[in-house]
Write an enzyme that holds these catalytic residues in place. Structure first.
Site, PDB file in Angstrom:
ATOM      1  N   HIS A   1      -4.216  74.970  40.310  1.00 10.55           N
ATOM      2  CA  HIS A   1      -4.777  74.521  41.596  1.00 10.55           C
ATOM      3  C   HIS A   1      -3.656  74.141  42.557  1.00 10.55           C
ATOM      4  CE1 HIS A   1      -9.273  73.575  40.835  1.00 10.55           C
ATOM      5  NE2 HIS A   1      -8.893  74.604  40.109  1.00 10.55           N
TER       6      HIS A   1
ATOM      7  N   TYR B   1     -12.456  64.692  46.022  1.00 11.89           N
ATOM      8  CA  TYR B   1     -12.469  63.242  45.837  1.00 11.89           C
ATOM      9  C   TYR B   1     -13.212  62.660  47.034  1.00 11.89           C
ATOM     10  CZ  TYR B   1      -8.871  63.639  42.166  1.00 11.89           C
ATOM     11  OH  TYR B   1      -8.186  63.939  41.018  1.00 11.89           O
TER      12      TYR B   1
ATOM     13  N   PRO C   1      -8.773  56.500  36.110  1.00 10.92           N
ATOM     14  CA  PRO C   1      -8.631  57.963  36.135  1.00 10.92           C
ATOM     15  C   PRO C   1      -8.470  58.588  37.519  1.00 10.92           C
ATOM     16  CG  PRO C   1     -10.875  57.333  35.576  1.00 10.92           C
ATOM     17  CD  PRO C   1     -10.085  56.076  35.604  1.00 10.92           C
TER      18      PRO C   1
ATOM     19  N   LYS D   1      -3.829  60.591  35.783  1.00  5.55           N
ATOM     20  CA  LYS D   1      -2.504  60.371  35.206  1.00  5.55           C
ATOM     21  C   LYS D   1      -2.495  60.012  33.708  1.00  5.55           C
ATOM     22  CE  LYS D   1       0.096  61.177  38.681  1.00  5.55           C
ATOM     23  NZ  LYS D   1      -0.348  62.570  38.739  1.00  5.55           N
TER      24      LYS D   1
ATOM     25  N   TYR E   1       0.573  63.088  43.050  1.00  8.18           N
ATOM     26  CA  TYR E   1      -0.534  63.753  42.365  1.00  8.18           C
ATOM     27  C   TYR E   1      -0.017  64.865  41.444  1.00  8.18           C
ATOM     28  CZ  TYR E   1      -5.207  65.562  41.517  1.00  8.18           C
ATOM     29  OH  TYR E   1      -6.376  65.958  40.910  1.00  8.18           O
TER      30      TYR E   1
END
Ligand code: RFL
Ligand code: PHB
Length: 391
Positions: free
Chosen positions: A72, A201, A293, A297, A385
């Protein structure tokens, strides 16, 4: 029985460590309290950093991940009813993440371990790390009602948050840092196509939601829920109805629903133990730290810890140097605290906090607006990220 490194726990940390050590010619045995099927039944993380991908390659367990995993290049943030793309690839000079489930990572590691004929003792009861403050550590355990002892040079505590290794460390040498959040995540796995090609998100007035995936035909969704709620309170229909309310109109129209394959609630917590070494016992992964979460990570930190630990043990055995094992705790903690910070920050940014007032809500909105409209803001999110480099 004797081995060089006794590994407690056959989650991703223990299995990956076992494979990295084996590849370096270091003998190890894994003791796991559950059955292999039980371990594989736990549905958890889904996003792998490049560092984790590299370690799986080094471990010889990356073939299926490269064939079936989904690289991604971006994620989407949904707030104020609109989606904004964070171009991870462009903002990080070409880095990306791999969407591939923890279950699959675990299965691949179990399979290579079995193919190499390495020992994993499943359903080992009353596992106890002993004498690790001296030079001859041992691990006692029971199997089929019989007591056994495994002698070793080192013990690796890869036994998760509720494990025995951290609990066995001398209390006066251990410090813990903790933050508990006033909500949990209700997760649902289904054989339905993902609502969108990239992860979404979502920050909404009704609470956080995450649209994730495992493949082109399997989706993983999460909803922020109060800690007072139980998974039994949520029918599949109620879950899908609530998810729809937290999506933008386009995603709502695209959403394909279906029966859940798994549904569970996980509380959110930040937790760190210092140090991560007690004589000849090391802690790695969830045994030493927990992150909420939101930053994806947890599994990645478990992998980077064992990356450092395997390097340190290779140095010990091959170069007769203790520098690696002496520096292990400090080296891990530097990376861990940055991931703790990022996970806490993403959690604060995206969730609805019961105690937050109208001022906090406005600041949260302003911060989201800043992140998507400032290159510096987006870059900071993207860089964390995709994962900070191993140093
Ligand atoms: P694990 O996977 O917990 O494995 C530890 C293993 O040790 C065994 N064990 C023992 N064995 C022998 N003797 C004992 N006394 C033992 N006590 C425990 C356990 O049976 C188990 O097999 O830890 P590890 O290897 O450090 O891996 C860490 C990851 O599993 C974890 O960080 C992530 O899954 C966290 N996490 C998530 N991370 C993400 O990045 N994204 C997610 O979406 C995400 N979802 C989750 C999660 C963790 C959850 N937990 C812990 C409840 C969802 C859940 C529900
Ligand atoms: C998941 O797919 O389970 C997942 C993905 C990203 C997260 C957390 C969980 O931040």
């Amino acid at each position: 029985m004797r081995t060089q490194v006794a590994i407690i726990g056959a989650g991703p940390a223990g299995l990956l460590l076992g494979q990295l050590l084996y590849k370096a010619g270091i003998d190890n045995i894994i003791l796991e309290q559950r059955s292999a099927d039980y371990v594989l039944g736990r549905i958890r993380a889904g996003v792998l950093e490049q560092v984790t991908v590299d370690l799986l390659e080094q471990a010889g367990a990356a073939t299926r991940m490269h064939a079936e995993g989904l690289p991604h290049d971006g994620i989407e943030l949904l707030f104020g009813g609109k989606r904004h793309r964070i171009d991870l690839h462009a903002l990080t000079g070409g880095k990306r993440v791999m969407v591939y489930g923890q279950t699959e990572v675990t299965r691949d590691l179990m399979e290579v371990r079995e193919a190499e004929g390495l020992t994993t003792i499943y359903e080992a009861a009353n596992v106890q790390p002993l004498d690790f403050e001296g030079s001859k550590p041992r691990v006692r355990y029971e199997k089929n009602g019989q007591v056994h002892e495994l002698e070793c040079d080192f013990i690796a505590g890869c036994d998760g948050f509720h494990g025995i290794c951290r609990a066995s460390a001398p209390a006066d040498k251990l410090r813990t840092f903790e933050k508990v959040y006033p909500f949990g995540w209700l997760g649902l796995l289904s054989d339905t196509p993902p609502v969108s090609p990239e992860l979404i998100y979502a920050q909404t007035e009704r609470g956080f939601a995450l649209c994730s995936q495992r493949s082109a035909t399997r989706s993983r969704y999460y909803l922020q829920v109060p800690l007072t709620q139980k998974v039994e309170d949520w029918s599949d229909e109620a879950f899908w109805d609530e998810l729809r309310l937290r999506l933008d109109p386009e995603a709502r129209a695209q959403l394909v629903t279906g029966p859940s394959l798994e549904k569970s609630i996980a509380p959110l917590r930040s937790f760190v133990t210092e140090p991560m070494r007690f004589g000849r016992m090391f802690l790695a992964g969830d045994a030493a730290h927990i992150v909420p979460p939101t930053g994806a990570k947890g599994l990645n930190l478990a992998a980077s810890d064992v990356g450092y630990l395997s390097r340190a043990l290779v140095q010990y055995y091959k170069e007769r140097s203790e520098a690696g094992i002496d520096g292990y705790s400090e080296q891990c903690l530097r990376r861990i605290w940055k991931a703790e910070r990022f996970s806490w920050w993403m959690t604060s940014l995206m969730h609805r906090f019961p105690e937050a007032g109208s001022f906090d809500a406005k600041v949260q909105e302003a911060e989201l607006d800043y992140i998507v409209n400032s290159r510096a803001g987006s870059t900071s999110l993207a860089e964390n990220y995709v994962g900070l480099p191993l140093v």
